[in-house]
Design a protein around this motif. Structure first.
Motif, short mmCIF file in Angstrom:
data_model
loop_
_atom_site.label_atom_id
_atom_site.label_comp_id
_atom_site.label_asym_id
_atom_site.label_seq_id
_atom_site.Cartn_x
_atom_site.Cartn_y
_atom_site.Cartn_z
N GLY A 44 0.83 -1.20 0.00
CA GLY A 44 0.00 0.00 0.00
C GLY A 44 0.86 1.25 0.00
N THR A 45 1.93 1.23 0.81
CA THR A 45 2.83 2.38 0.86
C THR A 45 3.45 2.63 -0.51
N TYR A 66 0.90 4.11 -2.59
CA TYR A 66 0.61 5.47 -2.15
C TYR A 66 1.64 6.46 -2.69
N PHE A 67 2.89 6.03 -2.77
CA PHE A 67 3.93 6.93 -3.29
C PHE A 67 4.16 6.72 -4.78
N ILE A 118 -5.91 4.66 -3.01
CA ILE A 118 -5.97 5.61 -1.89
C ILE A 118 -5.23 6.89 -2.25
N PRO A 130 -2.53 1.43 8.67
CA PRO A 130 -1.37 2.26 8.37
C PRO A 130 -1.76 3.73 8.22
N TYR A 136 -1.56 5.92 5.90
CA TYR A 136 -2.27 6.45 4.75
C TYR A 136 -3.74 6.05 4.74
N VAL A 174 -6.60 9.15 5.75
CA VAL A 174 -7.74 9.40 4.85
C VAL A 174 -9.03 9.36 5.65
N THR A 216 8.96 6.33 8.47
CA THR A 216 8.05 6.05 7.36
C THR A 216 6.76 6.84 7.55
N ILE A 227 4.86 9.66 5.08
CA ILE A 227 3.47 9.56 4.61
C ILE A 227 2.64 10.75 5.08
N THR A 241 3.51 14.09 3.49
CA THR A 241 3.02 14.18 2.11
C THR A 241 1.52 14.38 2.11
N VAL A 260 10.83 13.02 -0.06
CA VAL A 260 10.01 12.67 -1.22
C VAL A 260 10.37 13.55 -2.41
#
Lengths: 387, 345
Positions: A325-326, A329-330, A345, B176, B178, B182, B283, B287, B290, B302
């Motif tokens: 997922g990470t 996501y990136f 997502i 996680p 992200y 959300v 990490t 996330i 960003t 990033v």
């Protein structure tokens, strides 16, 4: 064009209806497992606790969803219906566009959110368990000698494992999953090395056990070499003579990076377990019998370390799902239009201010799958502690 | 104790050198250098001109010489313009010395960021400060909540509180950043409108409850479950010890036993866990920064990776690897210090 929508109840019923193959398969599997739970060993014991049942159910749900994805999904995950850009949940597709309902609405590129979520499960459920399996192989094959012999081998391997572990995961992926790396062909080298481990593992496994029984030995070794060589060729060189297995360079890159990132963790756990188990009496007995070190590691130590390893594997599949997922996501590695949950997502979170609905289904899907795995691991841990 | 720390420091230095070598190799791969040459020469430059640019700016020297220059143990050669005979900098926006000098990490020169068009240290350190503020608030919320949840669950193993807290902790570890980011943004920013869905204003106008709650909450949630479970396990173990039974039999109230006798011993293991959380938090930082557009370290990382900003990416890698190794060292020393049974000779 004015798009009509159906009500919440109809959406709910429609979605539940679409999942019919999953419900059917779930009822059959869980019913049979529950009925025969007394005979199914560790797996059967899971059905004695609520947490275990919940974990098994969620995991099977996503497994069957991935298997029956083409049956469940209402649309092609990549197909676009321009009129349904950011359509609300329950939007009815006009007859001129083929009809049907966008159960969870449309995303920014007017694709069906529901079908994308369903097909996303396929990507996750193939890569995550497979990468975990390879990481387990690599970690075990290196962790066994490190823990058993100790000394120099242990120091060198542990130093290397700590090197990888000292990388923050995200940095590792930003360095390893890039077009530049693919161009240099590094993933192929990494995969080429990693994929040797399972073959070497099984060859040693059978050799140590059947070395004095040539009839079985050659059969097993031959099978390992044929199957392993076939998988090796198709996965590493993407040259499957039968065209069944294939990995694109990008997928290979992700796969190699994930295996690389998670095998040191397995290595550490295996090493710790071996150091503990090698002091047991049955190991001393095997040593006195004159068994070879690798026989002892693979046939005496490893089976007795399986409990914690199974629990760890469950957690690790969940963690790999989060990692995938990470990556999505990136936008690393996976194709931008790929329906996997992380990419979905990412796309949705950019427009969160105006449209909320495309973000929820992939987020909930990812969360529930990882939750299922974690519950499963928790129940397994509790059961194996009882033994 | 001193020799233990010194030995660990030695291993740490060796690890740093090995890791920076690997990172240096990976960010200086041929395709990356090509991309850099294309972006730094005119768009219509031929392959030869691009090669000449790389050659002139020292990118074609031996790998180890370049690594030494970056580290600051080999002299950097100035880049002499053949036409005028004067030294010019590699990039217009950063000054470089006109004579051969030692100028690398050890001298505090991190190189030049091509994306932000400033020397790396001018971008990296403010970004680290911003992330430091974020981490501070994350720690302030995460650690007490996690410890409390763990202790409440672990002090009566198997009770209803324990079971529900356990499931809740498992649920948070399955979410996680992200995903939770959300979900929280949808609930608190889009539907309820209580909080700000972006932390961009925190960089310019300072941190407020409105713009900082969502990032902090998102990051804290993922860590809480893990630390809470470790605390619970450690608490359960302590509660079965003989001295707890003695204290109970002595007639002390359950409360006193937990607070005075169990707590301190139960907190040794979570300390290590919290320290080892830093690589994971890193990490999370990337996330969350960003997602909520907060200009900190993760954002810089990033941007650097996405824009082929070689020097900035090297700087970011150095910092993150250092943070990870340093917290590992701290956790080892702290563990030995807190736990008299393991104290090194």
């Amino acid at each position: 064009m004015n798009i009509e929508t159906v009500g919440a109840v109809q959406i709910l019923l429609g979605v539940l209806g679409r999942f019919w193959p999953v419900w059917l398969a779930l009822v059959i599997t869980l019913g049979l497992s529950f009925f025969y739970r007394k005979r199914l060993g560790l797996y059967g014991q899971l059905f004695s606790s609520g947490v275990g049942i919940a974990g098994v159910t969620i995991c099977f749900f996503w497994l069957f969803t991935a298997i029956f994805a083409p049956e469940i999904a209402t649309f092609d995950p990549l197909a676009q219906n321009a009129v349904l850009k950011n359509a609300l949940p329950g939007a009815i597709v006009p007859e001129s566009y083929g009809g049907g309902i966008y159960f969870f609405g449309g995303d920014n590129l007017s694709r069906d959110v529901f079908s994308r979520m369903i097909f996303g499960s396929q990507i996750v459920l193939i890569i995550a368990p497979a990468a975990t399996a390879f990481a387990l192989m690599v970690g075990t094959t290196l962790g066994l000698p490190a823990g058993y012999y100790g000394g120099k081998i242990d120091s060198i391997l542990s130093f290397l494992a700590n090197l990888v572990l000292a990388f923050p995961v995200i940095l590792l992926f930003y360095l390893l999953v890039t077009p530049a790396i693919v161009e240099m062909g590094l993933p192929r080298w990494m995969a080429g090395v990693f994929f040797l481990f399972p073959i070497a593992f099984f060859l040693t496994l059978f050799w140590t056990r059947f070395k004095n029984r040539p009839d079985r030995l050659w059969l097993y070794l031959g099978l390992t070499l044929v199957i392993g060589g076939w998988a090796y060729m198709s996965l590493v060189f993407n040259a499957d003579p039968f065209g069944i297995l294939s990995l694109s360079p990008n997928e290979l890159n992700i796969f190699a990076a994930v295996v690389f990132a998670s095998s040191p963790g397995v290595f550490r756990i295996v090493r710790g377990l071996v150091m503990d188990i090698k002091t047991r009496d049955y190991v001393a007995a095997a040593q006195t019998r004159g068994e070879s070190p690798w026989y002892i590691m693979l046939w005496e130590v490893l089976p007795n370390a399986r409990g914690p390893l199974i629990v760890d594997a469950c957690l690790r599949v969940g963690y790999t799902t989060i990692l995938l997922g990470t990556l999505g996501y990136f936008g690393l590695g996976l194709a931008p239009e790929s329906p996997d949950w992380g990419t979905a997502i990412k796309d949705a979170s950019r427009l969160l201010r105006s449209y909320v609905h495309p973000a929820i289904p992939p987020a909930v899907a990812l969360m529930s799958f990882v939750l299922g795995l974690n519950l499963l691991a928790d129940a397994l841990r509790e059961q194996s502690m009882k033994d | 104790m001193l020799s233990f720390v010194l030995r660990r420091l030695g291993v740490m230095a060796l690890t740093m050198v090995a890791l920076t070598l690997v990172v240096f190799l990976l960010v200086n791969l041929e395709p990356n250098l090509k991309k850099l040459a294309i972006s730094q020469t005119e768009s219509r430059a031929t392959i030869e001109q691009q090669d000449a640019w790389l050659e002139r700016n020292g990118y074609r020297q031996n790998f180890f010489v370049r690594y030494g220059q970056w580290l600051g143990v080999v002299k950097k050669q100035p880049n002499i313009d053949p036409a005028t005979g004067e030294a010019v900098s590699r990039f217009r926006f950063c000054d470089e010395a006109a004579v051969p000098t030692y100028s690398g990490i050890l001298q505090g020169d991190f190189g030049c960021s091509t994306k932000f068009r400033v020397p790396v240290q001018e971008k990296l350190f403010p970004a680290l400060r911003a992330t430091g503020i974020l981490m501070f608030w994350v720690m302030v919320t995460m650690v007490p909540i996690a410890l409390l949840v763990g202790i409440l669950g672990g002090m009566r193993e198997g009770s209803r509180t324990d079971r529900s807290l356990s499931v809740a902790s498992i649920a948070t570890t399955a979410t996680p950043e992200y995903v939770s980011g959300v979900i929280f943004a949808v609930i608190f920013a889009s539907w309820l409108g209580w909080l700000n869905g972006s932390a961009a204003s925190a960089t310019t106008q300072g941190v407020t409850f409105n713009n900082f709650t969502l990032p902090v909450m998102t990051m804290a949630i993922y860590g809480i479950g893990y630390i809470a479970r470790m605390t619970r396990a450690s608490m359960v173990e302590v509660m079965t010890q003989q001295y707890i039974r003695t204290a109970r039999l002595k007639g002390l109230s359950f409360r006193t036993v937990v607070v005075r006798h169990a707590l301190r011993n139960a907190l040794i293991a979570p300390f290590t866990v919290i320290m080892l959380q830093f690589p994971w938090l890193l990490t999370g930082v990337v996330i969350v920064e960003t997602m909520f557009r907060y200009q900190g370290f993760g954002y810089a990382l990033v941007e650097a990776a996405g824009n082929n900003d070689i020097d900035l990416l090297l700087g970011c890698s150095l910092v993150s690897v250092f943070v990870v190794l340093f917290t590992q060292l701290l956790s080892d020393i702290g563990y030995a210090y807190l736990n008299p049974r393991i104290r090194v000779q």
